[in-house]
Design a protein around this motif. Structure first.
Motif, PDB file in Angstrom:
ATOM      1  N   VAL A 107       0.833  -1.209   0.000  1.00 17.16           N
ATOM      2  CA  VAL A 107       0.000   0.000   0.000  1.00 17.16           C
ATOM      3  C   VAL A 107       0.866   1.257   0.000  1.00 17.16           C
ATOM      4  O   VAL A 107       0.615   2.197  -0.766  1.00 17.16           O
ATOM      5  CB  VAL A 107      -0.979  -0.004   1.195  1.00 17.16           C
ATOM      6  CG1 VAL A 107      -1.660   1.341   1.364  1.00 17.16           C
ATOM      7  CG2 VAL A 107      -2.016  -1.110   1.022  1.00 17.16           C
ATOM      8  N   ARG A 108       1.884   1.272   0.828  1.00 19.07           N
ATOM      9  CA  ARG A 108       2.740   2.467   0.911  1.00 19.07           C
ATOM     10  C   ARG A 108       3.551   2.688  -0.362  1.00 19.07           C
ATOM     11  O   ARG A 108       3.886   3.821  -0.693  1.00 19.07           O
ATOM     12  CB  ARG A 108       3.679   2.383   2.124  1.00 19.07           C
ATOM     13  CG  ARG A 108       2.948   2.401   3.446  1.00 19.07           C
ATOM     14  CD  ARG A 108       2.183   3.687   3.650  1.00 19.07           C
ATOM     15  NE  ARG A 108       1.499   3.681   4.927  1.00 19.07           N
ATOM     16  CZ  ARG A 108       0.250   4.039   5.093  1.00 19.07           C
ATOM     17  NH1 ARG A 108      -0.462   4.460   4.086  1.00 19.07           N
ATOM     18  NH2 ARG A 108      -0.313   3.987   6.278  1.00 19.07           N
ATOM     19  N   SER A 109       3.859   1.606  -1.083  1.00 24.54           N
ATOM     20  CA  SER A 109       4.608   1.763  -2.335  1.00 24.54           C
ATOM     21  C   SER A 109       3.688   2.022  -3.524  1.00 24.54           C
ATOM     22  O   SER A 109       4.152   2.204  -4.643  1.00 24.54           O
ATOM     23  CB  SER A 109       5.483   0.534  -2.586  1.00 24.54           C
ATOM     24  OG  SER A 109       4.688  -0.617  -2.753  1.00 24.54           O
ATOM     25  N   GLY A 110       2.369   2.017  -3.298  1.00 20.10           N
ATOM     26  CA  GLY A 110       1.414   2.308  -4.355  1.00 20.10           C
ATOM     27  C   GLY A 110       1.112   1.144  -5.271  1.00 20.10           C
ATOM     28  O   GLY A 110       0.488   1.318  -6.319  1.00 20.10           O
ATOM     29  N   VAL A 111       1.533  -0.044  -4.884  1.00 18.47           N
ATOM     30  CA  VAL A 111       1.328  -1.229  -5.724  1.00 18.47           C
ATOM     31  C   VAL A 111      -0.090  -1.773  -5.570  1.00 18.47           C
ATOM     32  O   VAL A 111      -0.660  -2.305  -6.521  1.00 18.47           O
ATOM     33  CB  VAL A 111       2.366  -2.321  -5.361  1.00 18.47           C
ATOM     34  CG1 VAL A 111       2.084  -3.622  -6.070  1.00 18.47           C
ATOM     35  CG2 VAL A 111       3.771  -1.823  -5.646  1.00 18.47           C
ATOM     36  N   ALA A 112      -0.671  -1.655  -4.377  1.00 19.78           N
ATOM     37  CA  ALA A 112      -1.990  -2.236  -4.105  1.00 19.78           C
ATOM     38  C   ALA A 112      -2.757  -1.334  -3.147  1.00 19.78           C
ATOM     39  O   ALA A 112      -2.207  -0.378  -2.585  1.00 19.78           O
ATOM     40  CB  ALA A 112      -1.828  -3.632  -3.496  1.00 19.78           C
ATOM     41  N   THR A 113      -4.018  -1.661  -2.976  1.00 22.84           N
ATOM     42  CA  THR A 113      -4.845  -0.980  -1.991  1.00 22.84           C
ATOM     43  C   THR A 113      -5.374  -2.018  -1.009  1.00 22.84           C
ATOM     44  O   THR A 113      -5.428  -3.209  -1.320  1.00 22.84           O
ATOM     45  CB  THR A 113      -6.047  -0.269  -2.656  1.00 22.84           C
ATOM     46  OG1 THR A 113      -6.821  -1.236  -3.362  1.00 22.84           O
ATOM     47  CG2 THR A 113      -5.589   0.814  -3.614  1.00 22.84           C
ATOM     48  N   GLU A 114      -5.752  -1.573   0.158  1.00 25.34           N
ATOM     49  CA  GLU A 114      -6.331  -2.470   1.164  1.00 25.34           C
ATOM     50  C   GLU A 114      -7.797  -2.689   0.826  1.00 25.34           C
ATOM     51  O   GLU A 114      -8.559  -1.738   0.671  1.00 25.34           O
ATOM     52  CB  GLU A 114      -6.183  -1.860   2.563  1.00 25.34           C
ATOM     53  CG  GLU A 114      -6.920  -2.587   3.661  1.00 25.34           C
ATOM     54  CD  GLU A 114      -6.499  -4.033   3.839  1.00 25.34           C
ATOM     55  OE1 GLU A 114      -7.396  -4.908   3.841  1.00 25.34           O
ATOM     56  OE2 GLU A 114      -5.289  -4.298   3.962  1.00 25.34           O
ATOM     57  N   GLY A 115      -8.198  -3.948   0.702  1.00 25.36           N
ATOM     58  CA  GLY A 115      -9.571  -4.283   0.328  1.00 25.36           C
ATOM     59  C   GLY A 115     -10.565  -4.143   1.463  1.00 25.36           C
ATOM     60  O   GLY A 115     -11.737  -3.860   1.236  1.00 25.36           O
ATOM     61  N   ASN A 116     -10.125  -4.333   2.692  1.00 22.46           N
ATOM     62  CA  ASN A 116     -10.995  -4.230   3.862  1.00 22.46           C
ATOM     63  C   ASN A 116     -11.112  -2.753   4.235  1.00 22.46           C
ATOM     64  O   ASN A 116     -10.126  -2.106   4.591  1.00 22.46           O
ATOM     65  CB  ASN A 116     -10.384  -5.039   5.009  1.00 22.46           C
ATOM     66  CG  ASN A 116     -11.194  -5.000   6.272  1.00 22.46           C
ATOM     67  OD1 ASN A 116     -11.850  -4.021   6.584  1.00 22.46           O
ATOM     68  ND2 ASN A 116     -11.108  -6.078   7.033  1.00 22.46           N
ATOM     69  N   GLN A 117     -12.321  -2.213   4.150  1.00 21.04           N
ATOM     70  CA  GLN A 117     -12.511  -0.779   4.361  1.00 21.04           C
ATOM     71  C   GLN A 117     -12.125  -0.306   5.765  1.00 21.04           C
ATOM     72  O   GLN A 117     -11.562   0.777   5.928  1.00 21.04           O
ATOM     73  CB  GLN A 117     -13.961  -0.382   4.044  1.00 21.04           C
ATOM     74  CG  GLN A 117     -14.315  -0.543   2.583  1.00 21.04           C
ATOM     75  CD  GLN A 117     -13.417   0.263   1.663  1.00 21.04           C
ATOM     76  OE1 GLN A 117     -13.176   1.443   1.895  1.00 21.04           O
ATOM     77  NE2 GLN A 117     -12.887  -0.370   0.639  1.00 21.04           N
ATOM     78  N   LEU A 118     -12.423  -1.113   6.781  1.00 25.63           N
ATOM     79  CA  LEU A 118     -12.050  -0.745   8.140  1.00 25.63           C
ATOM     80  C   LEU A 118     -10.530  -0.675   8.274  1.00 25.63           C
ATOM     81  O   LEU A 118      -9.985   0.291   8.814  1.00 25.63           O
ATOM     82  CB  LEU A 118     -12.618  -1.750   9.148  1.00 25.63           C
ATOM     83  CG  LEU A 118     -12.168  -1.562  10.597  1.00 25.63           C
ATOM     84  CD1 LEU A 118     -12.630  -0.208  11.133  1.00 25.63           C
ATOM     85  CD2 LEU A 118     -12.685  -2.683  11.469  1.00 25.63           C
ATOM     86  N   MET A 119      -9.844  -1.688   7.746  1.00 21.40           N
ATOM     87  CA  MET A 119      -8.389  -1.693   7.824  1.00 21.40           C
ATOM     88  C   MET A 119      -7.787  -0.590   6.952  1.00 21.40           C
ATOM     89  O   MET A 119      -6.745  -0.023   7.287  1.00 21.40           O
ATOM     90  CB  MET A 119      -7.845  -3.068   7.425  1.00 21.40           C
ATOM     91  CG  MET A 119      -8.290  -4.188   8.355  1.00 21.40           C
ATOM     92  SD  MET A 119      -7.970  -3.872  10.103  1.00 21.40           S
ATOM     93  CE  MET A 119      -6.230  -4.186  10.189  1.00 21.40           C
ATOM     94  N   ALA A 120      -8.447  -0.258   5.845  1.00 16.92           N
ATOM     95  CA  ALA A 120      -7.974   0.835   4.998  1.00 16.92           C
ATOM     96  C   ALA A 120      -8.023   2.158   5.758  1.00 16.92           C
ATOM     97  O   ALA A 120      -7.111   2.983   5.643  1.00 16.92           O
ATOM     98  CB  ALA A 120      -8.818   0.917   3.723  1.00 16.92           C
ATOM     99  N   LYS A 121      -9.081   2.355   6.542  1.00 13.58           N
ATOM    100  CA  LYS A 121      -9.179   3.586   7.353  1.00 13.58           C
ATOM    101  C   LYS A 121      -8.051   3.628   8.385  1.00 13.58           C
ATOM    102  O   LYS A 121      -7.485   4.686   8.648  1.00 13.58           O
ATOM    103  CB  LYS A 121     -10.533   3.665   8.062  1.00 13.58           C
ATOM    104  CG  LYS A 121     -11.700   3.797   7.138  1.00 13.58           C
ATOM    105  CD  LYS A 121     -11.753   5.157   6.513  1.00 13.58           C
ATOM    106  CE  LYS A 121     -13.017   5.265   5.659  1.00 13.58           C
ATOM    107  NZ  LYS A 121     -12.989   6.413   4.783  1.00 13.58           N
ATOM    108  N   LEU A 122      -7.744   2.477   8.978  1.00  7.69           N
ATOM    109  CA  LEU A 122      -6.641   2.433   9.939  1.00  7.69           C
ATOM    110  C   LEU A 122      -5.309   2.729   9.253  1.00  7.69           C
ATOM    111  O   LEU A 122      -4.452   3.405   9.827  1.00  7.69           O
ATOM    112  CB  LEU A 122      -6.599   1.074  10.639  1.00  7.69           C
ATOM    113  CG  LEU A 122      -7.724   0.819  11.634  1.00  7.69           C
ATOM    114  CD1 LEU A 122      -7.743  -0.636  12.067  1.00  7.69           C
ATOM    115  CD2 LEU A 122      -7.588   1.732  12.840  1.00  7.69           C
ATOM    116  N   LEU A 123      -5.140   2.237   8.030  1.00  3.20           N
ATOM    117  CA  LEU A 123      -3.920   2.545   7.278  1.00  3.20           C
ATOM    118  C   LEU A 123      -3.832   4.033   6.958  1.00  3.20           C
ATOM    119  O   LEU A 123      -2.734   4.594   6.909  1.00  3.20           O
ATOM    120  CB  LEU A 123      -3.881   1.737   5.986  1.00  3.20           C
ATOM    121  CG  LEU A 123      -3.082   0.452   6.010  1.00  3.20           C
ATOM    122  CD1 LEU A 123      -3.242  -0.299   4.703  1.00  3.20           C
ATOM    123  CD2 LEU A 123      -1.638   0.655   6.339  1.00  3.20           C
TER     124      LEU A 123
END
Length: 122
Positions: free
Chosen positions: A25-41
């Motif tokens: 995620v930090r390198s821009g290769v992928a996104t977090e699919g779980n919305q709750l975990m994406a908010k934490l990221l």
């Protein structure tokens, strides 16, 4: 006590998933699919990693305490299968990120789960 080693493996896969997710995620290769975990990221790596570890620890404690039950053994097997599949996704993501897999090869790899499912389900 018989589920100690597989429970430790599950916790390790959970931790590896968290670390690889942060890297991708930090390198821009992928996104977090779980919305709750994406908010934490979005808040930061610390909160994301803290929640992943906490969830993993709670699951491990439950599995160790009630590992003698059939449901615990079944649940652990399913969770390990899911995490092993997820490690495959991380592997393909890494190969694509480093340019070791072309787009056409990636499309062929992504057909595999559908083909496998078609074999299992008539």
């Amino acid at each position: 006590m018989q589920l100690l080693a597989p429970t430790f493996l599950l916790f390790g896969l959970n931790l590896l998933d968290a670390l690889l997710t942060i890297v991708w995620v930090r390198s821009g290769v992928a996104t977090e699919g779980n919305q709750l975990m994406a908010k934490l990221l979005d808040i930061g790596n610390g909160p994301f990693l803290g929640v992943k570890i906490a969830v993993g620890l709670i699951a491990a404690l439950v599995l160790v305490k009630w590992g003698d039950r059939r449901t615990a053994r079944y649940g652990l097997s399913v969770a390990l299968a899911v995490y092993l599949g997820l490690m495959g996704v991380h592997l393909v993501t890494g190969l694509a990120a480093f340019g070791l897999v072309s787009n056409s090869e990636l499309k062929e790899i992504l057909k595999f789960p559908t083909q496998l499912f078609a074999l299992i389900m008539p």
